[in-house]
Design a protein around this motif. Structure first.
Motif, PDB file in Angstrom:
ATOM      1  N   SER A 137       0.843  -1.210   0.000  1.00  0.00           N
ATOM      2  CA  SER A 137       0.000   0.000   0.000  1.00  0.00           C
ATOM      3  C   SER A 137       0.865   1.242   0.000  1.00  0.00           C
ATOM      4  O   SER A 137       2.022   1.219   0.408  1.00  0.00           O
ATOM      5  CB  SER A 137      -0.870   0.019   1.264  1.00  0.00           C
ATOM      6  OG  SER A 137      -0.065  -0.120   2.420  1.00  0.00           O
ATOM      7  N   ASP A 140       0.712   4.368   2.151  1.00  0.00           N
ATOM      8  CA  ASP A 140       0.040   4.735   3.401  1.00  0.00           C
ATOM      9  C   ASP A 140      -0.066   6.259   3.480  1.00  0.00           C
ATOM     10  O   ASP A 140       0.947   6.962   3.569  1.00  0.00           O
ATOM     11  CB  ASP A 140       0.826   4.208   4.605  1.00  0.00           C
ATOM     12  CG  ASP A 140       0.632   2.719   4.797  1.00  0.00           C
ATOM     13  OD1 ASP A 140      -0.225   2.122   4.113  1.00  0.00           O
ATOM     14  OD2 ASP A 140       1.350   2.144   5.630  1.00  0.00           O
ATOM     15  N   GLY A 175       4.025   1.373   2.179  1.00  0.00           N
ATOM     16  CA  GLY A 175       3.644   0.536   3.318  1.00  0.00           C
ATOM     17  C   GLY A 175       3.187  -0.836   2.904  1.00  0.00           C
ATOM     18  O   GLY A 175       3.446  -1.312   1.794  1.00  0.00           O
ATOM     19  N   GLY A 176       2.440  -1.443   3.823  1.00  0.00           N
ATOM     20  CA  GLY A 176       2.153  -2.862   3.729  1.00  0.00           C
ATOM     21  C   GLY A 176       3.115  -3.518   4.705  1.00  0.00           C
ATOM     22  O   GLY A 176       4.263  -3.067   4.878  1.00  0.00           O
ATOM     23  N   LYS A 177       2.617  -4.574   5.380  1.00  0.00           N
ATOM     24  CA  LYS A 177       3.360  -5.072   6.538  1.00  0.00           C
ATOM     25  C   LYS A 177       4.781  -5.551   6.218  1.00  0.00           C
ATOM     26  O   LYS A 177       5.731  -5.253   6.930  1.00  0.00           O
ATOM     27  CB  LYS A 177       2.555  -6.166   7.228  1.00  0.00           C
ATOM     28  CG  LYS A 177       1.239  -5.620   7.802  1.00  0.00           C
ATOM     29  CD  LYS A 177       0.536  -6.634   8.660  1.00  0.00           C
ATOM     30  CE  LYS A 177      -0.878  -6.207   9.016  1.00  0.00           C
ATOM     31  NZ  LYS A 177      -0.979  -4.903   9.673  1.00  0.00           N
ATOM     32  N   ASN A 180       7.136  -2.738   5.562  1.00  0.00           N
ATOM     33  CA  ASN A 180       7.538  -2.110   6.829  1.00  0.00           C
ATOM     34  C   ASN A 180       8.625  -2.913   7.539  1.00  0.00           C
ATOM     35  O   ASN A 180       9.596  -2.353   8.063  1.00  0.00           O
ATOM     36  CB  ASN A 180       6.334  -1.971   7.758  1.00  0.00           C
ATOM     37  CG  ASN A 180       5.297  -0.995   7.226  1.00  0.00           C
ATOM     38  OD1 ASN A 180       5.584  -0.218   6.322  1.00  0.00           O
ATOM     39  ND2 ASN A 180       4.093  -1.044   7.761  1.00  0.00           N
ATOM     40  N   ARG A 234      -2.818  -0.351  -3.537  1.00  0.00           N
ATOM     41  CA  ARG A 234      -3.917   0.380  -2.885  1.00  0.00           C
ATOM     42  C   ARG A 234      -3.383   1.574  -2.093  1.00  0.00           C
ATOM     43  O   ARG A 234      -2.168   1.668  -1.819  1.00  0.00           O
ATOM     44  CB  ARG A 234      -4.670  -0.575  -1.945  1.00  0.00           C
ATOM     45  CG  ARG A 234      -3.770  -1.137  -0.869  1.00  0.00           C
ATOM     46  CD  ARG A 234      -4.423  -2.278  -0.100  1.00  0.00           C
ATOM     47  NE  ARG A 234      -3.401  -2.942   0.697  1.00  0.00           N
ATOM     48  CZ  ARG A 234      -3.613  -3.446   1.907  1.00  0.00           C
ATOM     49  NH1 ARG A 234      -4.807  -3.420   2.449  1.00  0.00           N
ATOM     50  NH2 ARG A 234      -2.625  -4.036   2.571  1.00  0.00           N
ATOM     51  N   ASN A 255      -3.934   3.192   1.551  1.00  0.00           N
ATOM     52  CA  ASN A 255      -4.535   3.034   2.876  1.00  0.00           C
ATOM     53  C   ASN A 255      -4.415   4.355   3.623  1.00  0.00           C
ATOM     54  O   ASN A 255      -3.347   4.982   3.608  1.00  0.00           O
ATOM     55  CB  ASN A 255      -3.822   1.936   3.666  1.00  0.00           C
ATOM     56  CG  ASN A 255      -4.138   0.556   3.103  1.00  0.00           C
ATOM     57  OD1 ASN A 255      -5.075   0.390   2.334  1.00  0.00           O
ATOM     58  ND2 ASN A 255      -3.345  -0.435   3.487  1.00  0.00           N
ATOM     59  N   LYS A 280      -7.620   3.497  10.954  1.00  0.00           N
ATOM     60  CA  LYS A 280      -7.087   3.053   9.658  1.00  0.00           C
ATOM     61  C   LYS A 280      -8.248   2.748   8.721  1.00  0.00           C
ATOM     62  O   LYS A 280      -9.224   2.115   9.103  1.00  0.00           O
ATOM     63  CB  LYS A 280      -6.263   1.776   9.848  1.00  0.00           C
ATOM     64  CG  LYS A 280      -4.921   1.985  10.505  1.00  0.00           C
ATOM     65  CD  LYS A 280      -3.844   2.356   9.507  1.00  0.00           C
ATOM     66  CE  LYS A 280      -3.393   1.222   8.619  1.00  0.00           C
ATOM     67  NZ  LYS A 280      -2.778   1.677   7.386  1.00  0.00           N
ATOM     68  N   ASN A 306      -8.413   0.854   5.318  1.00  0.00           N
ATOM     69  CA  ASN A 306      -7.601   0.072   4.370  1.00  0.00           C
ATOM     70  C   ASN A 306      -8.436  -0.394   3.183  1.00  0.00           C
ATOM     71  O   ASN A 306      -9.497  -0.992   3.374  1.00  0.00           O
ATOM     72  CB  ASN A 306      -7.011  -1.159   5.072  1.00  0.00           C
ATOM     73  CG  ASN A 306      -5.879  -0.807   6.012  1.00  0.00           C
ATOM     74  OD1 ASN A 306      -5.633   0.373   6.283  1.00  0.00           O
ATOM     75  ND2 ASN A 306      -5.195  -1.797   6.513  1.00  0.00           N
ATOM     76  N   GLY A 344       0.747  -9.593   6.068  1.00  0.00           N
ATOM     77  CA  GLY A 344      -0.364  -8.724   5.716  1.00  0.00           C
ATOM     78  C   GLY A 344      -1.566  -9.450   5.159  1.00  0.00           C
ATOM     79  O   GLY A 344      -1.617 -10.683   5.098  1.00  0.00           O
ATOM     80  N   SER A 345      -2.545  -8.667   4.724  1.00  0.00           N
ATOM     81  CA  SER A 345      -3.762  -9.237   4.148  1.00  0.00           C
ATOM     82  C   SER A 345      -3.458  -9.777   2.756  1.00  0.00           C
ATOM     83  O   SER A 345      -2.400  -9.482   2.177  1.00  0.00           O
ATOM     84  CB  SER A 345      -4.833  -8.139   4.054  1.00  0.00           C
ATOM     85  OG  SER A 345      -4.357  -7.084   3.241  1.00  0.00           O
ATOM     86  N   VAL A 348       0.412   2.280  14.413  1.00  0.00           N
ATOM     87  CA  VAL A 348       0.526   1.727  13.053  1.00  0.00           C
ATOM     88  C   VAL A 348       1.988   1.318  12.810  1.00  0.00           C
ATOM     89  O   VAL A 348       2.901   2.115  13.017  1.00  0.00           O
ATOM     90  CB  VAL A 348       0.087   2.759  11.987  1.00  0.00           C
ATOM     91  CG1 VAL A 348       0.195   2.153  10.588  1.00  0.00           C
ATOM     92  CG2 VAL A 348      -1.317   3.244  12.253  1.00  0.00           C
ATOM     93  N   GLY A 349       2.190   0.086  12.405  1.00  0.00           N
ATOM     94  CA  GLY A 349       3.554  -0.388  12.133  1.00  0.00           C
ATOM     95  C   GLY A 349       4.258  -0.956  13.363  1.00  0.00           C
ATOM     96  O   GLY A 349       5.386  -1.455  13.262  1.00  0.00           O
ATOM     97  N   ASP A 367       4.747  -4.742  12.923  1.00  0.00           N
ATOM     98  CA  ASP A 367       5.778  -5.009  11.908  1.00  0.00           C
ATOM     99  C   ASP A 367       7.166  -4.750  12.503  1.00  0.00           C
ATOM    100  O   ASP A 367       8.122  -5.488  12.250  1.00  0.00           O
ATOM    101  CB  ASP A 367       5.569  -4.103  10.681  1.00  0.00           C
ATOM    102  CG  ASP A 367       4.129  -4.139  10.194  1.00  0.00           C
ATOM    103  OD1 ASP A 367       3.470  -5.182  10.393  1.00  0.00           O
ATOM    104  OD2 ASP A 367       3.660  -3.134   9.634  1.00  0.00           O
ATOM    105  N   THR A 408       2.679   6.340  10.132  1.00  0.00           N
ATOM    106  CA  THR A 408       3.345   5.062   9.853  1.00  0.00           C
ATOM    107  C   THR A 408       4.856   5.191   9.961  1.00  0.00           C
ATOM    108  O   THR A 408       5.575   4.346   9.423  1.00  0.00           O
ATOM    109  CB  THR A 408       3.046   4.553   8.424  1.00  0.00           C
ATOM    110  OG1 THR A 408       2.666   5.631   7.610  1.00  0.00           O
ATOM    111  CG2 THR A 408       2.004   3.485   8.386  1.00  0.00           C
TER     112      THR A 408
HETATM  113  O1  LIG Z   1      -4.565  -4.453   5.231  1.00  0.00           O
HETATM  114  P1  LIG Z   1      -3.406  -5.174   5.881  1.00  0.00           P
HETATM  115  O2  LIG Z   1      -2.523  -5.815   4.846  1.00  0.00           O
HETATM  116  O3  LIG Z   1      -3.818  -6.081   6.979  1.00  0.00           O
HETATM  117  O4  LIG Z   1      -2.542  -4.069   6.606  1.00  0.00           O
HETATM  118  C1  LIG Z   1      -1.933  -3.043   5.857  1.00  0.00           C
HETATM  119  C2  LIG Z   1      -1.395  -1.985   6.778  1.00  0.00           C
HETATM  120  O5  LIG Z   1      -2.413  -1.403   7.585  1.00  0.00           O
HETATM  121  O6  LIG Z   1      -0.453  -2.595   7.654  1.00  0.00           O
HETATM  122  C3  LIG Z   1       0.668  -1.759   7.844  1.00  0.00           C
HETATM  123  C4  LIG Z   1       0.873  -1.518   9.298  1.00  0.00           C
HETATM  124  O7  LIG Z   1       1.051  -2.732   9.972  1.00  0.00           O
HETATM  125  C5  LIG Z   1       0.418  -0.502   7.030  1.00  0.00           C
HETATM  126  O8  LIG Z   1       1.605  -0.083   6.408  1.00  0.00           O
HETATM  127  C6  LIG Z   1      -0.636  -0.904   6.032  1.00  0.00           C
HETATM  128  O9  LIG Z   1      -1.444   0.169   5.615  1.00  0.00           O
END
Ligand SMILES: O=P(O)(O)OC[C@@]1(O)O[C@H](CO)[C@@H](O)[C@@H]1O
Length: 326
Positions: free
Chosen positions: A10, A12, A37-39, A42, A90, A92, A104, A106, A142-143, A267-268, A271, A307
């Motif tokens: 993402s 962020d 971003g994205g886990k 990070n 994406r 976020n 957040k 997302n 992450g997701s 946030v983060g 990670d 973040t």
């Molecule tokens: O939607 P997911 O993949 O669960 O989480 C994504 C996210 O929220 O996780 C990170 C923080 O841990 C951010 O950089 C990012 O936006």
């Protein structure tokens, strides 16, 4: 060698409100920042900022703004491998209020086609193939984006296992449930659930473990984590916010207090905890040291806005106290 995979990366966007969020009204924004971003991204960023080389693998087109954002960090130890895909990363959004509340928002992410999923798998194996030293890590975080199979992490653990790398998985919801269903065959070496995720995995009420932890009773967390260790997971690092963290492995369980820091944005933080754990591990630290370093990096992240991710300069002056639980 450390390679992180972020299937759903993402950009962020963090917006800061000068006052509390007014639902249903026009809110005027203070500062706006955008970071890659994205886990997994990070985790790789934190490692690289601490002098540990890491590769962040992401599905992204060559002209995706995400790649420019990663590049513009200018982190010498951070390599990025992008697997070309049709969709854009994406965006976020994190909304932060003056009292430290962060909300957040997302996106679900652009979908991956079957061919793109296969290309990501191939790139991940290719990156990790030379890493048969037993000290290397693959971090799957992450997701999952639409189009990716819900049990993709299970499949990836099976795919990477023969390469002799250690595998960390950090996810939630349906992909986490799929991971639990894949035990003991496809057990990662490390997972990092929060209290609610651990409760989900252990079939406990959503807040049971967190409530006990807040009351100073870490037995239920250790017990839930022990069950997962018995099902083949190498280490369960349960992060419990201000109540600290619990690490359970085949050798026992430990609780660490959370170093006291002013919490600005969590946030983060998760990670950063994984990055801290792996950093201590690759530097030869034992389990207590891995837990202590995980807590230090997680707390440091929580003390930073939006973040923003910690560097060694941001680590809290006071270390966690570690107590053996069993
Ligand atoms: O939607 P997911 O993949 O669960 O989480 C994504 C996210 O929220 O996780 C990170 C923080 O841990 C951010 O950089 C990012 O936006």
């Amino acid at each position: 060698m450390i390679v992180t995979l972020t299937p759903n990366p993402s950009l962020d966007r963090t917006v800061t409100l000068p006052g509390p969020l007014l639902r249903g009204a026009v809110n005027r924004l203070g500062s706006v920042t955008v970071e890659p971003g994205g886990k997994g991204v990070n985790v790789a960023r934190v490692l690289a900022s601490s002098g540990q080389e890491a590769t962040a693998l992401v599905p992204a087109a060559s002209d995706d703004p995400l790649l420019r954002a990663i590049d513009s960090l200018g982190l010498p130890g951070l390599a990025c491998r992008a697997v070309p895909v049709a969709g854009a990363a994406r965006i976020n959004t994190a909304v932060t209020e003056p009292d430290g509340t962060t909300t957040k928002l997302n996106e679900s992410g652009a979908g991956l086609s079957e061919a793109e999923v296969a290309a990501v798998e191939a790139a991940l194996s290719e990156e990790l193939r030379p890493a048969s030293d037993g000290r290397s890590w693959a971090v799957l975080s992450g997701s999952l984006p639409p189009g990716a199979p819900v049990d993709w992490y299970v499949r990836l653990v099976g795919l990477l296992r023969p390469l002799g790398v250690r595998i960390a998985v950090d996810t939630s919801d349906a992909p986490l449930a799929a991971l639990a269903a894949g035990l003991p065959d496809c057990a990662p070496d490390l997972i990092k659930p929060n209290g609610q995720e651990l409760a989900q995995l252990a079939g406990r009420g959503a807040t049971d473990l967190e409530d006990a932890a807040v009351a100073g009773d870490f037995g239920p967390v250790a017990e839930a984590a022990r069950i997962l260790v018995e099902l083949g997971i190498g280490a369960v690092l349960a992060t419990l916010g201000p109540a600290g963290g619990v690490l359970a492995t085949g050798e026992g369980a430990w609780h660490a207090t959370a170093p006291s820091v002013p919490v600005v944005s969590t946030v983060g933080a998760g990670d950063s905890s994984i990055a801290g754990f792996i950093l201590a591990d690759v530097r030869g630290g034992g389990q207590a040291e891995c837990l202590r370093t995980a807590m230090a990096y997680g707390s440091a992240a929580a003390s930073l806005p939006g973040t923003a991710l910690p560097t060694p300069r941001d680590l809290p002056a006071q270390a966690s106290e570690i107590v053996r639980l069993n």
